[in-house]
Design a protein around this motif. Structure first.
Motif, PDB file in Angstrom:
ATOM      1  N   GLN A  32       0.741  -1.094  -0.003  1.00 35.15           N
ATOM      2  CA  GLN A  32      -0.033   0.060  -0.015  1.00 35.15           C
ATOM      3  C   GLN A  32       0.949   1.160  -0.078  1.00 35.15           C
ATOM      4  N   SER A  42     -13.565   0.189 -10.822  1.00 33.74           N
ATOM      5  CA  SER A  42     -14.231  -0.971 -10.518  1.00 33.74           C
ATOM      6  C   SER A  42     -15.775  -0.874 -10.561  1.00 33.74           C
ATOM      7  N   LYS A  54     -22.693  -2.240   1.493  1.00 35.76           N
ATOM      8  CA  LYS A  54     -21.400  -3.192   1.397  1.00 35.76           C
ATOM      9  C   LYS A  54     -20.760  -3.173   0.085  1.00 35.76           C
ATOM     10  N   ALA A  60     -18.810  -0.180  -0.886  1.00 37.88           N
ATOM     11  CA  ALA A  60     -17.702  -0.042   0.220  1.00 37.88           C
ATOM     12  C   ALA A  60     -16.511  -1.028  -0.909  1.00 37.88           C
ATOM     13  N   GLN A  61     -17.137  -2.227  -1.035  1.00 34.55           N
ATOM     14  CA  GLN A  61     -16.308  -3.270  -1.891  1.00 34.55           C
ATOM     15  C   GLN A  61     -15.707  -2.602  -3.012  1.00 34.55           C
ATOM     16  N   THR A  62     -16.695  -1.961  -3.749  1.00 37.08           N
ATOM     17  CA  THR A  62     -16.257  -1.441  -5.178  1.00 37.08           C
ATOM     18  C   THR A  62     -15.294  -0.332  -5.120  1.00 37.08           C
ATOM     19  N   ARG A  63     -15.553   0.741  -4.030  1.00 33.70           N
ATOM     20  CA  ARG A  63     -14.526   1.790  -3.829  1.00 33.70           C
ATOM     21  C   ARG A  63     -12.938   1.298  -3.325  1.00 33.70           C
ATOM     22  N   ASP A  64     -13.233   0.202  -2.724  1.00 35.89           N
ATOM     23  CA  ASP A  64     -11.848  -0.497  -2.119  1.00 35.89           C
ATOM     24  C   ASP A  64     -11.058  -1.240  -3.116  1.00 35.89           C
ATOM     25  N   GLU A  65     -11.965  -1.811  -4.235  1.00 32.76           N
ATOM     26  CA  GLU A  65     -11.104  -2.330  -5.292  1.00 32.76           C
ATOM     27  C   GLU A  65     -10.645  -1.094  -6.326  1.00 32.76           C
ATOM     28  N   LEU A 107      -9.702   1.816  -5.333  1.00 31.43           N
ATOM     29  CA  LEU A 107      -8.463   2.463  -4.516  1.00 31.43           C
ATOM     30  C   LEU A 107      -7.134   1.334  -4.776  1.00 31.43           C
ATOM     31  N   ALA A 108      -7.344   0.184  -4.660  1.00 30.86           N
ATOM     32  CA  ALA A 108      -6.482  -0.786  -4.950  1.00 30.86           C
ATOM     33  C   ALA A 108      -5.900  -0.806  -6.528  1.00 30.86           C
TER      34      ALA A 108
END
Length: 116
Positions: free
Chosen positions: A4, A29, A56, A59-64, A66-67
């Motif tokens: 990260q 994403s 949920k 949040a998962q879409t946002r985290d992907e 960012l990755a």
């Protein structure tokens, strides 16, 4: 996933100085809920209240996103991303399937500790 790197929404990085601006980077994403999840969400919508399944998913879409942003920045030789922003939307994929899209974008930079 790469190690990260700092991803900041600010235009500067306290304690660090920008030695090189690499350029714009992004990560996108797209996700959808299952047909069952969409059905249950529509039933819950009739009665109102929190839509935890959709929360949920977003949040998962946002985290992907960012990755992917971090991967893009690192692939260009950057060690930080400044001025990060998000764009999101939803579109119909047909047959009642709503797709959620999030794009994270910012400026990839190379920073080093400030020596003031």
């Amino acid at each position: 996933m790469p190690d990260q790197i700092p991803i900041l929404t600010t235009n500067d990085f306290p304690g660090m100085r920008v030695v090189r601006v690499v350029g714009p980077v992004y990560g996108t994403s797209v996700r959808s809920r299952s047909i069952v999840g969409n059905f249950l969400g529509s039933v819950r919508a009739v009665f109102g209240g929190k839509q935890s399944g959709y929360v949920k998913m977003i949040a998962q879409t946002r985290d992907e996103a960012l990755a992917q942003l971090a991967e893009h920045a690192q692939s260009l030789g950057a060690n930080a991303v400044l001025a990060t922003r998000f764009d999101s939307g939803e579109f119909d994929a047909g047959q009642g399937q709503a797709m959620n899209e999030v794009t994270a974008y910012g400026t990839a930079v190379v920073v080093e500790p400030a020596t003031d």
